[in-house]
Design a protein around this motif. Structure first.
Motif, PDB file in Angstrom:
ATOM      1  N   THR A  20       0.841  -1.202   0.000  1.00 11.21           N
ATOM      2  CA  THR A  20       0.000   0.000   0.000  1.00 11.21           C
ATOM      3  C   THR A  20       0.874   1.249   0.000  1.00 11.21           C
TER       4      THR A  20
ATOM      5  N   GLU B 267       1.044   3.316   2.208  1.00  8.31           N
ATOM      6  CA  GLU B 267       1.557   3.472   3.569  1.00  8.31           C
ATOM      7  C   GLU B 267       2.649   2.457   3.892  1.00  8.31           C
TER       8      GLU B 267
ATOM      9  N   ASP C  40      -3.276   1.882  -3.890  1.00 10.97           N
ATOM     10  CA  ASP C  40      -4.045   2.729  -2.990  1.00 10.97           C
ATOM     11  C   ASP C  40      -5.206   1.854  -2.522  1.00 10.97           C
ATOM     12  N   TRP C  41      -5.016   1.160  -1.389  1.00 14.50           N
ATOM     13  CA  TRP C  41      -5.988   0.163  -0.944  1.00 14.50           C
ATOM     14  C   TRP C  41      -5.968   0.083   0.576  1.00 14.50           C
ATOM     15  N   ASP C  42      -7.137   0.002   1.167  1.00 22.09           N
ATOM     16  CA  ASP C  42      -7.272  -0.134   2.607  1.00 22.09           C
ATOM     17  C   ASP C  42      -7.041  -1.601   2.972  1.00 22.09           C
TER      18      ASP C  42
ATOM     19  N   ASP D  81      -7.815  -3.242   5.453  1.00 22.86           N
ATOM     20  CA  ASP D  81      -8.975  -3.852   6.131  1.00 22.86           C
ATOM     21  C   ASP D  81     -10.085  -4.236   5.162  1.00 22.86           C
ATOM     22  N   PHE D  82      -9.982  -3.815   3.920  1.00 27.32           N
ATOM     23  CA  PHE D  82     -11.026  -4.100   2.938  1.00 27.32           C
ATOM     24  C   PHE D  82     -10.763  -5.413   2.259  1.00 27.32           C
TER      25      PHE D  82
END
Length: 185
Positions: free
Chosen positions: A118, A120, A180-182, A184-185
């Protein structure tokens, strides 16, 4: 075939499709194509056929659409019996013979195995494979906390291959795909 030879063959070739079953009595075969468009496989004049670990080269003599699929006639396969023996074989192409792509375009085999990270810096896992949907291609990302580098968890995630939205960078040399991905998803 040794494990090293099998690995080298996987590294040197890409699977374009499969010979599925005989068509008629003169050696024609039904073809399942992984190319897009489907009949793009007919643009390659020579196919490497892998069956039972053995590789043979065959010149494509003729090929065409037939119904919803494709049929092909290959040099050296000239009877129903020889077509029956070839049925089930994979159609390979040396990676060196693939056409060059433009900037920002990738072959699926180039993306498989990349580490997905990600923005982050969270490692989600590695790209296991891709598949098509009506809207876009989808990456199947498998996490492995014991992998190198270790992923955040062992989940399997489906990420849409949407450049500049979800996919923010591809570094083939570095072996990473930035998203660009969460997590938790």
């Amino acid at each position: 075939m040794s494990e090293q030879a099998a690995s080298s063959m996987r590294d040197d070739h890409v699977v374009l499709g499969k010979l599925t079953s005989p068509y008629g009595v003169k050696g024609w075969l039904k073809v399942y194509s992984h190319t897009s468009p489907m009949d793009g496989i007919l643009d390659y004049p020579e196919w490497v056929i892998r069956q039972g670990g053995a590789l043979t080269r065959h010149r494509l003599l003729q090929g065409r659409r037939h119904g919803k699929g494709l049929v092909a006639l290959l040099e050296g396969i000239d009877s129903r019996e020889s077509a029956e023996r070839a049925a089930g074989a994979e159609i390979l192409l040396p990676k060196t013979e693939l056409p060059e792509l433009g900037g920002g375009e990738y072959y699926w085999h180039q993306l498989e195995g990349l580490t997905v990270v990600t923005r982050e810096g969270v490692v989600l896992g590695r790209v296991a494979y891709l598949f098509e949907t009506g809207a876009n291609d989808v990456l199947v990302v498998r996490g492995d906390p014991q992998g190198e580098p270790p992923a955040i968890d062992d989940r399997e995630r489906l990420l849409p291959f949407l450049p500049d939205e979800v996919i923010v960078g591809v570094d083939l040399a570095g072996g990473t795909l930035s998203v660009d991905w969460d997590p938790d998803f």
